[in-house]
Design a protein around this motif. Structure first.
Motif, short mmCIF file in Angstrom:
data_model
loop_
_atom_site.label_atom_id
_atom_site.label_comp_id
_atom_site.label_asym_id
_atom_site.label_seq_id
_atom_site.Cartn_x
_atom_site.Cartn_y
_atom_site.Cartn_z
N LYS A 196 4.33 7.10 -2.45
CA LYS A 196 5.64 7.22 -1.81
C LYS A 196 5.97 8.68 -1.51
O LYS A 196 6.62 8.99 -0.51
CB LYS A 196 6.72 6.60 -2.70
CG LYS A 196 6.69 5.08 -2.72
CD LYS A 196 7.78 4.50 -3.61
CE LYS A 196 7.74 2.97 -3.55
NZ LYS A 196 8.77 2.36 -4.43
N LEU A 220 4.13 9.51 1.54
CA LEU A 220 4.80 8.83 2.66
C LEU A 220 6.05 9.58 3.08
O LEU A 220 6.32 9.77 4.28
CB LEU A 220 5.17 7.40 2.24
CG LEU A 220 4.50 6.24 2.94
CD1 LEU A 220 4.91 4.92 2.29
CD2 LEU A 220 4.81 6.21 4.42
N LYS A 257 5.53 8.14 8.21
CA LYS A 257 4.70 6.94 8.25
C LYS A 257 3.44 7.11 9.08
O LYS A 257 2.34 6.74 8.66
CB LYS A 257 5.51 5.75 8.79
CG LYS A 257 4.75 4.43 8.77
CD LYS A 257 5.57 3.26 9.31
CE LYS A 257 6.66 2.88 8.36
NZ LYS A 257 7.33 1.61 8.76
N GLN A 258 3.55 7.70 10.28
CA GLN A 258 2.40 7.82 11.16
C GLN A 258 1.30 8.68 10.55
O GLN A 258 0.12 8.31 10.54
CB GLN A 258 2.81 8.38 12.52
CG GLN A 258 1.68 8.40 13.53
CD GLN A 258 2.12 8.91 14.89
OE1 GLN A 258 3.26 9.26 15.11
NE2 GLN A 258 1.19 8.94 15.84
N LEU A 300 -0.35 6.93 7.56
CA LEU A 300 -1.32 5.91 7.98
C LEU A 300 -2.62 6.56 8.44
O LEU A 300 -3.71 6.03 8.18
CB LEU A 300 -0.73 5.04 9.11
CG LEU A 300 0.31 4.01 8.65
CD1 LEU A 300 0.99 3.38 9.86
CD2 LEU A 300 -0.33 2.93 7.79
N ALA A 337 3.10 1.27 3.41
CA ALA A 337 3.47 2.08 4.57
C ALA A 337 4.20 1.24 5.62
O ALA A 337 5.19 1.70 6.21
CB ALA A 337 2.22 2.71 5.18
N GLU A 338 3.72 0.04 5.85
CA GLU A 338 4.33 -0.81 6.88
C GLU A 338 5.76 -1.19 6.52
O GLU A 338 6.62 -1.34 7.39
CB GLU A 338 3.49 -2.08 7.07
CG GLU A 338 2.14 -1.84 7.73
CD GLU A 338 2.25 -1.23 9.12
OE1 GLU A 338 3.26 -1.47 9.81
OE2 GLU A 338 1.34 -0.47 9.50
N PHE A 392 7.79 0.55 4.34
CA PHE A 392 8.56 1.67 3.82
C PHE A 392 9.65 2.11 4.79
O PHE A 392 9.40 2.33 5.97
CB PHE A 392 7.63 2.85 3.53
CG PHE A 392 8.27 4.01 2.83
CD1 PHE A 392 8.60 3.93 1.49
CD2 PHE A 392 8.57 5.18 3.52
CE1 PHE A 392 9.18 5.01 0.83
CE2 PHE A 392 9.15 6.26 2.87
CZ PHE A 392 9.46 6.18 1.53
N THR A 411 12.27 5.15 5.12
CA THR A 411 12.50 6.47 4.54
C THR A 411 13.96 6.64 4.14
O THR A 411 14.86 6.58 4.99
CB THR A 411 12.12 7.58 5.55
OG1 THR A 411 10.78 7.36 5.99
CG2 THR A 411 12.23 8.95 4.91
#
Length: 400
Positions: free
Chosen positions: A306, A309, A314-315, A318, A340-341, A343, A345
């Motif tokens: 996290k 992340l 996110k990008q 990943l 990630a998908e 999450f 922020t």
């Protein structure tokens, strides 16, 4: 003569209509890469058409039938036709009169073999009519069956016409792989490898990005290193022992990061590649992000994941995961991809203004914000603003 069915991804009805129109002035066929891909059962990105009709005849026919035509390369016989959703290039058969590297004085011809002899490799020198008949003048079908990449005619001559063909040789090797090597071709590409210095960075980047995401990327990199090609790419030799265990993906930039990270100085090689390959600013920023730091990404440490992340976004997170999967293909990263998908922020409760009120100034503010942010993430984002302020105050007092 070999005959093959034309696959449904080729806009056959449109091409039949076009060929019928052009038949007023000459014969037309599918040529080059699309024929190669049809034989291999691959989906071709482009449909290239050659004709014995002269460029002015093609323009006249298009005008008479209200087809939009763009004389993209009319000096060398190429007309682009706009057909609803399709854009097709039609090129008149040519033969070289004089060659000046990539630039040649050409003369139009009606001889298909003469035109095919100008092509780079035998697998790209075939043509095909709409009955599915393959016209193969240089053994391209057999070379495809044997995964053999072989120049048309004299290899040295083909390479001297355009030194990019050195990299194209390895690009097609990365498609087909195999142990069948044409010695004349390999000797020629090794001999002329120093001439790659004359190529623009954009052309090198385009070919290399294709090479490193193809099926036989590792075999090709090893092949390039072993035959003195890689050293002309302005990058240190990669660690082949490491690369051997990697599972390259379909994204060239991630694969490039993995290759660079296997070198002894990733950041230096990042910068060298940027200069030589003319990477965009966005590509370079991404590459440096992927190469500059190892994040502790594993499914057993939710907080570390996290934290990455939150700080990366996110990008970028990943992309880091994809890179990790390339380097450690046997590692189960499914939980991290799922994290990630899903999450969202959260918003950090403190601001620089809050920290300044406590008594911190200048560069200290940024350091304290980072300190508080890490504490907040370690609490699984549960600490409230008041709790973070108390934490910061305690730190301020202990420092005094």
């Amino acid at each position: 003569m070999t005959k093959i069915n034309i696959p449904p991804n080729i806009p056959l009805e449109l091409i039949k209509k076009l060929f019928n129109l052009l038949s007023e002035a000459g014969e037309s066929r599918l040529v080059g890469g699309c024929v190669r891909d049809i034989i291999c059962g691959r989906i071709s990105d482009d449909v290239d058409i050659a004709t014995t009709a002269l460029p002015e005849q093609v323009l006249k026919i298009f005008s008479e039938h209200n087809i939009k035509a763009i004389p993209t390369g009319i000096k060398h016989g190429t007309i682009t036709g706009i057909f609803d959703q399709h854009i097709l290039e039609i090129t008149t058969l040519r033969k070289d009169v004089e060659c000046f590297g990539r630039h040649a004085v050409v003369e139009f011809t009606d001889n298909w073999q003469e035109d095919a002899s100008r092509r780079d490799f035998t697998i790209n020198a075939m043509s095909m009519d709409l009955e599915g008949n393959i016209y193969d003048y240089f053994g391209g079908i057999d070379d495809l069956k044997n995964s053999l990449i072989r120049f048309v005619g004299v290899a040295e001559k083909r390479i001297q016409e355009d030194y990019l063909r050195i990299l194209r040789y390895f690009r097609f090797y990365s498609y087909f792989g195999g142990n069948n090597i044409d010695r004349q071709s390999l000797t020629a590409v090794s001999k002329y490898a120093p001439q790659m210095a004359t190529l623009s960075g954009e052309r090198i980047r385009r070919e290399m990005f294709k090479i490193i995401k193809n099926k036989y990327a590792y075999d090709t990199i090893k092949f390039m290193v072993g035959n003195g090609i890689w050293e002309h790419l302005n990058c240190e030799h990669p660690n082949l022992a490491k690369l051997c265990g990697y599972k390259f993906c379909s994204e060239a930039l991630i694969n490039l990061a993995a290759i660079i990270r296997s070198t002894s100085d990733p950041i230096l090689n990042c910068r060298n590649i940027r200069l030589r390959w003319r990477l965009s600013n966005k590509e370079m920023t991404t590459l440096e992000m992927l190469c500059s730091k190892d994040y502790e990404l594993n499914s057993n440490n939710d907080i570390n994941a996290k934290k990455a992340l939150y700080f990366l976004g996110k990008q970028s997170f990943l992309m880091q995961l994809k890179l990790k999967f390339v380097e450690e293909p046997n590692k189960d990263l499914s939980k991290l991809f799922e994290l990630a998908e899903n999450f969202i922020t959260p918003v950090f409760p403190l601001s620089g203004k809050d920290v300044r009120k406590i008594g911190f100034e200048g560069k200290e503010i940024g350091k304290i914000i980072l300190y508080a942010t890490n504490a907040w993430i370690n609490s699984n984002f549960s600490l409230k603003k008041e709790e973070l302020l108390e934490l910061v105050k305690t730190y301020y007092i202990s420092r005094a």
